[in-house]
Design a protein around this motif. Structure first.
Motif, PDB file in Angstrom:
ATOM      1  N   ALA A   1       0.726  -1.344  -0.044  1.00  0.00           N
ATOM      2  CA  ALA A   1       0.066  -0.034  -0.055  1.00  0.00           C
ATOM      3  C   ALA A   1       0.955   1.341   0.081  1.00  0.00           C
ATOM      4  O   ALA A   1       0.341   2.334  -0.727  1.00  0.00           O
TER       5      ALA A   1
ATOM      6  N   CYS B   1      -4.444   3.899   0.214  1.00  0.00           N
ATOM      7  CA  CYS B   1      -4.079   4.366  -1.102  1.00  0.00           C
ATOM      8  C   CYS B   1      -5.141   5.623  -1.520  1.00  0.00           C
ATOM      9  O   CYS B   1      -4.517   6.659  -2.020  1.00  0.00           O
TER      10      CYS B   1
ATOM     11  N   LEU C   1      -4.532   8.906  -4.382  1.00  0.00           N
ATOM     12  CA  LEU C   1      -4.588   7.953  -5.515  1.00  0.00           C
ATOM     13  C   LEU C   1      -6.217   7.679  -5.946  1.00  0.00           C
ATOM     14  O   LEU C   1      -6.950   7.473  -5.061  1.00  0.00           O
TER      15      LEU C   1
END
Length: 463
Positions: free
Chosen positions: A301, A329, A334
């Protein structure tokens, strides 16, 4: 480009950022044209390509002078009043789903403004708050000392047309370069401009340059990115660079509901709440295996660069671990999507209807291109030639594009479609975490031989 060209003024005044700088400053720096930054003449691919560097004229600049220059350069004008502080955190809709999506977009916008990287796309109908959110990003950049330009797309094209005319105060090349190379560009209302071959070509040149240089860019549009010209669509939807937020988009918001990571129960699954001691196990050694897998998942991760296959029988915590990776994430900014494989195939079958061809393309493109995709429960779907082909197309695209992908499964390698199996188990791109006593490759009799305590098939690669 002054505040007069901002949204609501109809582009009636044709001042540009260079004109505004000339009005404010007695002398314009010949090196930067008043922008305060310069770009180095380096080849495409060079580490400094596309980057902005402070001009020498700003070395002795006071804080007040710096902010004044950045505000002039930003072209925000009266819109500078729109900030994160006076933005409704849930948006303007009373719909709970819309509010959830808007709130997520606000959180992501704050992260983007704090560190502008990649592209940030806001899609939704007029009046949903897209422009306020985009302007808030611009204002936060200015306050942080980051040069940014805000432009309404039709106004920008009007300015470029005017720059072609004899006697224009600003040369076309100077204006186009100013916008094209802006350290951060906010392009508002993309898609509402008059579509002409000239306008389409100028927009593509602008967007393509910023795509190749990976310059931070914010787009707002009342269209779905999938509705644009294929050349622009392919860049807006590139999950390695761009994150897209759909605001109050009706059916499109429902498509987002396929992302199970938005569900409260999975959203609560984090590394902090994952306890290997309470996972159902048949043998005490499995707790050690799952603990090792948990540690490796945390490492992944932190740097999700490759593929991760999480395999084990039902009840060993595969989905919890995958969701923890996704939540971690996503919290770092992200773009992440987590889908259950049978649900995904059901949605694709509906979208595949000849009466609704665009729906299939839209959904499939979003799943294919998202930066980090988590496929949960691979192998539980009904195995048909159509399903196998769609799964292979999805995985093969992400395999060839080297897009980070996490897959959970409770089936062994021998029960997977061969093409899918070879990509999931390719040691050059994929690592495996075994959740307890699970013989994924079918190399031993698990009913007779006690398992070797280990948390994974092989250690994940790290750059």
């Amino acid at each position: 480009m002054s505040g007069a060209t901002a949204k609501g003024n109809g582009g009636s005044r044709r001042a540009t950022a260079l004109n505004a700088a000339a009005e404010e400053d007695e002398e314009i720096c010949a090196g930067c044209g008043g922008a305060g930054f310069v770009r180095r003449a380096v080849r495409l691919g060079h580490p400094d390509f596309g980057k902005a560097f402070p001009c020498e004229c700003t070395e002795d600049e006071s804080e007040d002078a710096r902010l004044a220059r950045l505000r002039r350069y930003s072209n925000l004008g009266p819109l500078s009043r729109l900030t994160f502080d006076n933005l409704s955190p849930l948006g303007r809709s009373a719909n709970a789903t819309h509010q959830k999506h808007f709130s997520a977009a606000v959180d992501a916008a704050r992260l983007f403004a704090a560190q502008p990287e990649g592209w940030f796309v806001l899609s939704g109908p007029s009046g949903c708050g897209k422009t306020h959110l985009a302007v808030a990003i611009a204002g936060a950049c200015v306050q942080a000392g980051q040069a940014v330009i805000f432009m309404v797309t039709p106004d920008l094209l009007d300015h470029l047309r005017a720059a072609y005319q004899p006697g224009s105060d600003v040369a076309y090349d100077d204006l186009f370069e100013l916008v094209r190379d802006a350290p951060v560009l906010i392009l508002d209302d993309l898609g509402v401009q008059s579509s002409t071959p000239w306008a389409d070509e100028k927009l593509f040149q602008l967007i393509n340059h910023r795509y190749n240089a990976q310059l931070p860019t914010v787009f707002t549009t009342n269209l779905d990115p999938a509705e644009f010209d294929p050349r622009i669509q392919s860049r807006l939807c590139d999950g390695t660079l761009s994150q897209t937020h759909y605001l109050e988009s009706g059916a499109r918001a429902a498509v987002g509901d396929l992302d199970v990571l938005e569900l409260p129960h999975l959203r609560s699954m984090t590394f902090k709440t994952f306890d290997p001691q309470i996972v159902q196990v048949d043998h005490r050694e499995e707790v050690t295996d799952i603990t090792n897998a948990y540690r490796e998942a945390m490492k992944y991760a932190e740097r999700p660069n490759d593929w991760l296959l999480i395999a084990g029988v039902t009840g060993r915590g595969k989905t919890r671990l995958a969701a923890a990776i996704g939540n971690y994430c996503r919290d770092t900014g992200l773009s992440v999507m987590m889908v259950v494989v049978p649900d995904l195939l059901d949605w694709l079958r509906v979208g595949f209807s000849p009466q609704n061809p665009r729906s299939f393309d839209e959904l499939f493109e979003r799943v294919k291109s998202v930066h980090l995709l988590i496929l949960d429960d691979l192998g539980s779907q009904s195995s048909t030639p159509w399903a196998d082909e769609k799964l292979f197309q999805l995985l093969n695209y992400r395999y060839n594009a080297s897009l980070p992908t996490v897959v959970t499964t409770n089936v062994t390698a021998g029960h997977m479609e061969e093409r899918v199996r070879t990509r999931l188990t390719d040691p050059q791109i994929s690592s495996m975490l075994l959740m307890g006593r699970f013989d994924f490759f079918g190399r031993r009799d698990v009913t007779q031989t006690p398992p070797v305590s280990r948390g994974r098939g092989r250690p994940p690669r790290r750059a």
